[in-house]
Design an enzyme around this catalytic site. Structure first.
Site, mmCIF file in Angstrom:
data_model
loop_
_atom_site.group_PDB
_atom_site.id
_atom_site.type_symbol
_atom_site.label_atom_id
_atom_site.label_comp_id
_atom_site.label_asym_id
_atom_site.label_seq_id
_atom_site.Cartn_x
_atom_site.Cartn_y
_atom_site.Cartn_z
ATOM 1 N N LYS A 112 0.819 -1.221 0.000
ATOM 2 C CA LYS A 112 0.000 0.000 0.000
ATOM 3 C C LYS A 112 0.850 1.267 0.000
ATOM 4 O O LYS A 112 0.450 2.272 -0.577
ATOM 5 C CB LYS A 112 -0.955 0.002 1.200
ATOM 6 C CG LYS A 112 -2.048 -1.042 1.041
ATOM 7 C CD LYS A 112 -3.270 -0.726 1.860
ATOM 8 C CE LYS A 112 -4.346 -1.758 1.574
ATOM 9 N NZ LYS A 112 -5.457 -1.709 2.492
ATOM 10 N N LYS A 197 -3.890 -10.639 -6.690
ATOM 11 C CA LYS A 197 -5.077 -10.823 -5.857
ATOM 12 C C LYS A 197 -6.245 -9.970 -6.379
ATOM 13 O O LYS A 197 -6.022 -8.848 -6.832
ATOM 14 C CB LYS A 197 -4.687 -10.358 -4.443
ATOM 15 C CG LYS A 197 -5.618 -10.737 -3.349
ATOM 16 C CD LYS A 197 -5.051 -10.291 -2.007
ATOM 17 C CE LYS A 197 -5.151 -8.786 -1.845
ATOM 18 N NZ LYS A 197 -5.004 -8.317 -0.465
ATOM 19 N N LYS A 200 -10.011 -4.448 -4.181
ATOM 20 C CA LYS A 200 -10.858 -3.270 -4.330
ATOM 21 C C LYS A 200 -10.130 -2.165 -5.065
ATOM 22 O O LYS A 200 -10.730 -1.316 -5.681
ATOM 23 C CB LYS A 200 -11.181 -2.707 -2.937
ATOM 24 C CG LYS A 200 -12.090 -3.538 -2.101
ATOM 25 C CD LYS A 200 -12.109 -2.959 -0.686
ATOM 26 C CE LYS A 200 -12.938 -3.818 0.237
ATOM 27 N NZ LYS A 200 -12.786 -3.428 1.639
HETATM 28 P P1 AMP Z 1 -10.133 -5.960 2.507
HETATM 29 O O1 AMP Z 1 -10.800 -5.937 1.194
HETATM 30 O O2 AMP Z 1 -8.644 -5.912 2.379
HETATM 31 O O3 AMP Z 1 -10.689 -4.974 3.496
HETATM 32 O O4 AMP Z 1 -10.413 -7.413 3.115
HETATM 33 C C1 AMP Z 1 -11.540 -7.778 3.852
HETATM 34 C C2 AMP Z 1 -11.537 -9.298 4.046
HETATM 35 O O5 AMP Z 1 -11.644 -9.958 2.785
HETATM 36 C C3 AMP Z 1 -10.265 -9.848 4.690
HETATM 37 O O6 AMP Z 1 -10.586 -10.928 5.532
HETATM 38 C C4 AMP Z 1 -9.467 -10.325 3.518
HETATM 39 O O7 AMP Z 1 -8.569 -11.350 3.850
HETATM 40 C C5 AMP Z 1 -10.543 -10.837 2.578
HETATM 41 N N1 AMP Z 1 -10.114 -10.714 1.178
HETATM 42 C C6 AMP Z 1 -9.820 -9.573 0.503
HETATM 43 N N2 AMP Z 1 -9.445 -9.831 -0.758
HETATM 44 C C7 AMP Z 1 -9.497 -11.184 -0.888
HETATM 45 C C8 AMP Z 1 -9.237 -12.075 -1.984
HETATM 46 N N3 AMP Z 1 -8.862 -11.638 -3.172
HETATM 47 N N4 AMP Z 1 -9.404 -13.401 -1.754
HETATM 48 C C9 AMP Z 1 -9.801 -13.873 -0.538
HETATM 49 N N5 AMP Z 1 -10.067 -13.077 0.507
HETATM 50 C C10 AMP Z 1 -9.919 -11.752 0.348
#
Ligand code: AMP
Ligand code: TRP
Length: 335
Positions: A112, A197, A200
């Site tokens: 980030k 990955k 968002k």
């Molecule tokens: P975030 O979008 O980073 O706020 O992630 C929120 C939750 O979603 C966390 O538990 C992450 O580990 C999970 N997460 C985010 N992106 C992925 C992805 N591409 N695959 C699996 N889990 C994800």
């Protein structure tokens, strides 16, 4: 006693990775009867710049996505991080024991902060310390997250252990939180590039399926998803060198509740021309009820606010005594 806690940031919209990596497992744990707390971590969301005009609404939207995905406010506590002040207070206590060197190794910070590390905010750097406080302020025992959060969880465990060792004579005041990383899609990859990955923040919206996408858009994104020229395999081992195909299979398996090897057998000898439409139909079938429920919920923000107020009350009741006790352990004067 099992206590589950997990959180997401109110930044942009949720996508299929969030759903399969985390949310789907949150609902399963709730339905197994565990005590669950699910937070919207707005204090984390301000660490990389945010729009004040949107924060409150994005917070509601994430809460709506939890509920639409099956988190039931009657069974689980849904709360907003900033309405439970004990998170920030405990974070400060933890920041006195968390080591800079450990934080510098966090891959999410490196990703980030990018090339301009010196311009990243202190908050972005200290982000995992706040995450440790989110978990430990409830003495949570299990944390269902996607694979990418493993390193942060490891740090939370280290902080808990250091605290117990330094201030509690080695007693387990804070339990060691266990990551729960389960399912066939713990790391959903981008639809454009099987080595990145799904996220968002990726520039191309075609790289992810958002929980708010309609059926046509989902079908279009899957049809256009990067694949490879080979026929579909009859053996799961053959997916090892094929990240894009592997990702699409993982998504299919996780959504259908089948094992990946069964999905491989089901489509063996067929082509992407057959597999992709089946995957698109499955995505639409599983996601459209969530999307529809989310719009219904968002049409009644007062109801969401009511749920979040009740959640804050419950979460404060649990967190405050833990913070007070942690301060006592550290020897603070108290009025
Ligand atoms: P975030 O979008 O980073 O706020 O992630 C929120 C939750 O979603 C966390 O538990 C992450 O580990 C999970 N997460 C985010 N992106 C992925 C992805 N591409 N695959 C699996 N889990 C994800
Ligand atoms: N760091 C997590 C993410 O980026 C969000 C998060 C904050 C979290 N606090 C948490 C997850 C506590 C689990 C438990 O997705």
């Amino acid at each position: 006693m099992k206590r589950i806690l997990s959180c997401m940031q109110p930044t942009n919209r949720l996508h299929l990775g969030n759903y399969l990596g985390a949310l789907k497992n949150w609902v399963a744990l709730q339905n197994e009867g565990a005590e669950c707390l699910y937070g919207v971590v707005d204090l984390h969301a301000i660490t990389a710049g945010h729009d004040p005009a949107e924060l409150a609404q994005s917070t509601r939207e994430i809460a709506a996505a939890y509920i639409a995905s099956g988190v039931d406010p009657k069974k689980s506590t849904i709360f907003v991080q900033s309405s439970v002040l004990a998170h920030s207070e405990l974070m400060w206590l933890f920041s006195a024991i968390a080591q800079m060197g450990k934080l510098e190794r966090m891959t999410q910070f490196k990703d980030k902060a990018g090339k301009h590390k010196e311009r990243a905010s202190v908050g972005l750097f200290a982000y995992p310390v706040l995450m440790a406080a989110d978990i430990l302020v409830y003495k949570a025992t299990h944390v269902p997250v996607g694979e990418d959060q493993k390193q942060h969880l490891e740090l939370a465990r280290e902080i808990a252990s250091t605290f117990n060792h330094k201030f509690c004579g080695g007693d387990e005041f804070f339990p060691m939180p266990e990551p729960v990383i389960t399912g066939e899609a713990t790391r959903v990859m981008s639809l454009r590039n099987g080595t990145e990955k799904m996220s968002k923040s990726a520039e191309s919206d075609m790289s992810r399926i958002n929980l708010t996408d309609d059926a046509d858009l989902i079908a279009k994104k899957i049809t256009k998803a990067t694949s490879d020229p080979h026929p579909l395999p009859d053996n799961i081992k053959d997916l090892e060198e094929r990240p894009e195909a592997d990702n699409l299979y993982s998504i299919y398996a996780a959504l259908s509740g089948k094992r990946k090897e069964h999905v491989v057998k089901e489509f063996a000898g067929k082509g992407f021309g057959e597999f992709k439409p089946a995957l698109a139909d499955l995505c639409v079938e599983k996601l459209s009820p969530i999307t529809a429920r989310m719009s219904e919920l968002m049409a009644d923000p007062a109801e969401i606010d009511k749920i979040l107020r009740a959640g804050a009350e419950k979460a404060n009741t649990l967190a405050e005594p833990v913070l007070k006790e942690a301060m006592d352990k550290m020897g603070f004067w108290r009025p």
